[in-house]
Design a protein around this motif. Structure first.
Motif, PDB file in Angstrom:
ATOM      1  N   PRO A  88     -14.352  -1.091  11.852  1.00 47.66           N
ATOM      2  CA  PRO A  88     -13.230  -1.913  11.369  1.00 47.66           C
ATOM      3  C   PRO A  88     -12.727  -1.517   9.983  1.00 47.66           C
ATOM      4  N   PRO A  89     -13.608  -1.124   9.026  1.00 46.40           N
ATOM      5  CA  PRO A  89     -13.073  -0.711   7.715  1.00 46.40           C
ATOM      6  C   PRO A  89     -12.143   0.492   7.809  1.00 46.40           C
ATOM      7  N   LEU A  90     -12.491   1.488   8.647  1.00 45.80           N
ATOM      8  CA  LEU A  90     -11.613   2.649   8.792  1.00 45.80           C
ATOM      9  C   LEU A  90     -10.329   2.269   9.516  1.00 45.80           C
ATOM     10  N   THR A  91     -10.399   1.299  10.424  1.00 43.99           N
ATOM     11  CA  THR A  91      -9.182   0.817  11.075  1.00 43.99           C
ATOM     12  C   THR A  91      -8.237   0.198  10.052  1.00 43.99           C
ATOM     13  N   ALA A  92      -8.784  -0.596   9.145  1.00 41.80           N
ATOM     14  CA  ALA A  92      -7.963  -1.172   8.077  1.00 41.80           C
ATOM     15  C   ALA A  92      -7.419  -0.083   7.162  1.00 41.80           C
ATOM     16  N   LEU A  93      -8.241   0.936   6.906  1.00 39.54           N
ATOM     17  CA  LEU A  93      -7.813   2.046   6.054  1.00 39.54           C
ATOM     18  C   LEU A  93      -6.587   2.737   6.657  1.00 39.54           C
ATOM     19  N   VAL A  94      -6.637   3.027   7.950  1.00 43.00           N
ATOM     20  CA  VAL A  94      -5.510   3.693   8.615  1.00 43.00           C
ATOM     21  C   VAL A  94      -4.262   2.830   8.543  1.00 43.00           C
ATOM     22  N   SER A  95      -4.426   1.537   8.726  1.00 42.54           N
ATOM     23  CA  SER A  95      -3.282   0.632   8.652  1.00 42.54           C
ATOM     24  C   SER A  95      -2.627   0.676   7.281  1.00 42.54           C
ATOM     25  N   HIS A  96      -3.435   0.673   6.223  1.00 46.49           N
ATOM     26  CA  HIS A  96      -2.890   0.719   4.869  1.00 46.49           C
ATOM     27  C   HIS A  96      -2.195   2.052   4.589  1.00 46.49           C
ATOM     28  N   VAL A  97      -2.799   3.143   5.036  1.00 46.55           N
ATOM     29  CA  VAL A  97      -2.214   4.464   4.789  1.00 46.55           C
ATOM     30  C   VAL A  97      -0.858   4.584   5.475  1.00 46.55           C
ATOM     31  N   ARG A  98      -0.780   4.134   6.721  1.00 48.98           N
ATOM     32  CA  ARG A  98       0.487   4.251   7.448  1.00 48.98           C
ATOM     33  C   ARG A  98       1.548   3.324   6.869  1.00 48.98           C
ATOM     34  N   ALA A  99       1.137   2.191   6.351  1.00 48.19           N
ATOM     35  CA  ALA A  99       2.101   1.306   5.685  1.00 48.19           C
ATOM     36  C   ALA A  99       2.646   1.962   4.423  1.00 48.19           C
ATOM     37  N   PHE A 100       1.775   2.639   3.685  1.00 51.51           N
ATOM     38  CA  PHE A 100       2.219   3.332   2.474  1.00 51.51           C
ATOM     39  C   PHE A 100       3.145   4.487   2.835  1.00 51.51           C
ATOM     40  N   ALA A 101       2.800   5.242   3.897  1.00 51.62           N
ATOM     41  CA  ALA A 101       3.639   6.370   4.313  1.00 51.62           C
ATOM     42  C   ALA A 101       5.023   5.895   4.718  1.00 51.62           C
ATOM     43  N   SER A 102       5.082   4.779   5.439  1.00 53.57           N
ATOM     44  CA  SER A 102       6.380   4.230   5.843  1.00 53.57           C
ATOM     45  C   SER A 102       7.199   3.817   4.629  1.00 53.57           C
ATOM     46  N   MET A 103       6.543   3.191   3.663  1.00 49.44           N
ATOM     47  CA  MET A 103       7.235   2.770   2.444  1.00 49.44           C
ATOM     48  C   MET A 103       7.737   3.984   1.666  1.00 49.44           C
ATOM     49  N   MET A 104       6.938   5.039   1.590  1.00 51.15           N
ATOM     50  CA  MET A 104       7.304   6.216   0.817  1.00 51.15           C
ATOM     51  C   MET A 104       8.447   6.986   1.489  1.00 51.15           C
ATOM     52  N   CYS A 105       8.372   7.167   2.807  1.00 52.38           N
ATOM     53  CA  CYS A 105       9.392   7.958   3.508  1.00 52.38           C
ATOM     54  C   CYS A 105      10.738   7.247   3.561  1.00 52.38           C
ATOM     55  N   SER A 106      10.727   5.929   3.583  1.00 49.85           N
ATOM     56  CA  SER A 106      11.982   5.179   3.647  1.00 49.85           C
ATOM     57  C   SER A 106      12.459   4.721   2.273  1.00 49.85           C
ATOM     58  N   LEU A 107      11.746   5.162   1.202  1.00 51.40           N
ATOM     59  CA  LEU A 107      12.131   4.826  -0.180  1.00 51.40           C
ATOM     60  C   LEU A 107      12.274   3.323  -0.379  1.00 51.40           C
ATOM     61  N   ARG A 108      11.242   2.582   0.014  1.00 50.07           N
ATOM     62  CA  ARG A 108      11.215   1.134  -0.188  1.00 50.07           C
ATOM     63  C   ARG A 108      10.161   0.789  -1.236  1.00 50.07           C
ATOM     64  N   GLY A 109      10.389   1.267  -2.451  1.00 53.57           N
ATOM     65  CA  GLY A 109       9.429   1.039  -3.525  1.00 53.57           C
ATOM     66  C   GLY A 109       9.269  -0.415  -3.907  1.00 53.57           C
ATOM     67  N   GLN A 110      10.226  -1.245  -3.528  1.00 54.00           N
ATOM     68  CA  GLN A 110      10.106  -2.670  -3.849  1.00 54.00           C
ATOM     69  C   GLN A 110       8.941  -3.321  -3.102  1.00 54.00           C
ATOM     70  N   ASN A 111       8.419  -2.659  -2.089  1.00 56.52           N
ATOM     71  CA  ASN A 111       7.284  -3.208  -1.332  1.00 56.52           C
ATOM     72  C   ASN A 111       5.933  -2.802  -1.905  1.00 56.52           C
ATOM     73  N   LEU A 112       5.942  -2.046  -3.004  1.00 53.80           N
ATOM     74  CA  LEU A 112       4.683  -1.549  -3.552  1.00 53.80           C
ATOM     75  C   LEU A 112       3.771  -2.694  -3.994  1.00 53.80           C
ATOM     76  N   GLU A 113       4.314  -3.696  -4.647  1.00 53.14           N
ATOM     77  CA  GLU A 113       3.494  -4.817  -5.118  1.00 53.14           C
ATOM     78  C   GLU A 113       2.813  -5.516  -3.947  1.00 53.14           C
ATOM     79  N   GLN A 114       3.534  -5.738  -2.875  1.00 57.20           N
ATOM     80  CA  GLN A 114       2.948  -6.376  -1.691  1.00 57.20           C
ATOM     81  C   GLN A 114       1.847  -5.512  -1.095  1.00 57.20           C
ATOM     82  N   TRP A 115       2.066  -4.195  -1.076  1.00 47.88           N
ATOM     83  CA  TRP A 115       1.048  -3.282  -0.533  1.00 47.88           C
ATOM     84  C   TRP A 115      -0.214  -3.321  -1.388  1.00 47.88           C
TER      85      TRP A 115
END
Length: 405
Positions: free
Chosen positions: A308-335
């Protein structure tokens, strides 16, 4: 010498202060002396070369060249400090690639802490296991003490020794002893003691074990040897000749030692599938799921199903990648808040580092500016430096960088 003197005497090209400035360092002598290159990000042209990478030097340059509005940089603290001192009104933009690279380091530490889940990606094939009734000569196998030591056995011995040393070093640290005294008591080098002292758990050290180990010369020929042995060819000299013709560069002893295991058993087992390395799993996690190989995706899913910890890790990484590729830096605080609420120490440390540079990171994840053109100029500078082997002094190198088309 006359030509070099003339080059040094050429005037600098007239360039106005850029609106978007890119800054990065380069090695004049790796590990000892570094310089700084300044680039106009909008035009892609270098505008100056500084003789060091200190905050004071960068700040002084900014004071002499007012008007910079945006500064693209990496995560280095010296450039951040120099930008604050020399151009306090300029917007600092942290390069996205460097942020992503920092995240990859945190992911590697997280995977290393949960490396016990990696064998799930290498489940043994049922066809490889021979029934007990088919191995009547198993008792004739030589004891482990007299068998050749395999690379895997050497790795296990290293792991045992690493655990012992890690426990001893941290026990002495808890007693209040310094590094030098621990070196004297355990008779270990200072670098070794510092490496064990810095590792919170021994798993952090074991995660990197073997990643740089040289593979056996016989590795790529083992499937062929098993195939030929199963076909009835059991002469080691003949098999040695055959694989030599196929490109094998080792000696016959290595071949005989490998074939010895087949002479003591009626069933030739296929080698067990090794668990993926920490680096490989990190590559799977950091890759775009749409482009990941289906086999690798299946192996990654098997790992995540048991951790489960690695599952959560993958979820966080993909959320960050989505934020970075779509230039949604306003979501950084929430992440970052989601990371801080989870039990992933390495990612929490990464998020803590982002908070110290949050404005620049947010700008980097929001604006289109990046340091790609700066990295390109660093590569060009290295090429010019190699061309002037033995004469690449800072003043001459600066002239060539600024004057060469």
């Amino acid at each position: 010498m006359t030509l070099l003197r003339l080059v040094r005497g050429l005037p600098d090209p007239g360039q106005r202060t850029p609106r978007v400035l890119g800054v990065d360092d380069f090695a004049l002598r790796r590990g000892h002396h570094y310089g700084t290159i300044l680039v106009n990000v909008e035009t892609g042209r270098p505008i100056d070369v500084l003789t060091d990478r200190s905050a004071a030097t960068f700040a002084n340059w900014l004071h002499r060249h007012p008007g910079v509005e945006i500064i693209c940089r990496d995560r280095a603290g010296a450039y951040a400090e120099g930008a604050h001192a020399g151009a306090p009104d300029a917007l600092q933009v942290a390069d996205r690639w460097h942020v992503w690279d920092n995240l990859a380091d945190a992911v590697e530490r997280s995977v290393a802490q949960h490396r016990t889940a990696l064998p799930a990606a290498s489940a043994p094939d049922t066809d490889d296991a021979a029934p007990a009734s088919q191995s009547p000569r198993r008792e004739q196998i030589k004891p482990e003490s007299s068998a050749p030591v395999t690379p895997e056995q050497r790795t296990d011995r290293w792991a045992v020794r690493a655990r012992e040393r890690h426990g001893a070093v941290h026990a002495l640290l808890n007693d209040g002893l310094g590094i030098n005294e621990i070196c004297r008591r355990l008779e270990l080098a200072r670098g070794t003691v510092r490496r064990f002292a810095r590792a919170a758990t021994v798993e952090e050290l074991l995660a990197r074990n073997g990643t740089g180990r040289r593979l056996s010369l016989l590795v790529e020929f083992k499937p062929y040897l098993r195939q030929r042995w199963s076909a009835g060819c059991t002469n080691a000299t003949t098999l040695f000749t055959e694989i030599t013709a196929r490109g094998y560069r080792g000696g016959p002893t290595l071949v005989r030692d490998y074939l010895h295991q087949f002479r003591t058993a009626t069933h030739i087992p296929h080698p067990p599938r090794k668990p993926p390395s920490v680096r490989r799993v990190v590559g799977w996690i950091m890759s775009d799921p749409a482009t990941l190989d289906p086999v690798d995706q299946t192996r990654l899913d098997a790992i995540l199903a048991t951790s489960p910890p690695l599952t959560a890790l993958v979820s966080h990484v993909r959320a960050f990648a989505s934020m970075m590729c779509s230039l949604r830096g306003q979501n950084l605080e929430q992440w970052m808040k989601a990371i801080e609420a989870d039990d992933l120490p390495a990612l929490r440390s990464f998020a803590k580092g982002l908070r110290r540079d949050q404005d620049a990171v947010t700008a980097g994840l929001t604006l289109p500016w990046n340091s790609g053109v700066v990295e390109g100029n660093v590569n060009r500078l290295k090429m010019l430096k190699r061309q002037m082997f033995g004469r690449a002094k800072p003043d001459l190198l600066r002239k060539r960088v600024l004057l060469t088309n």
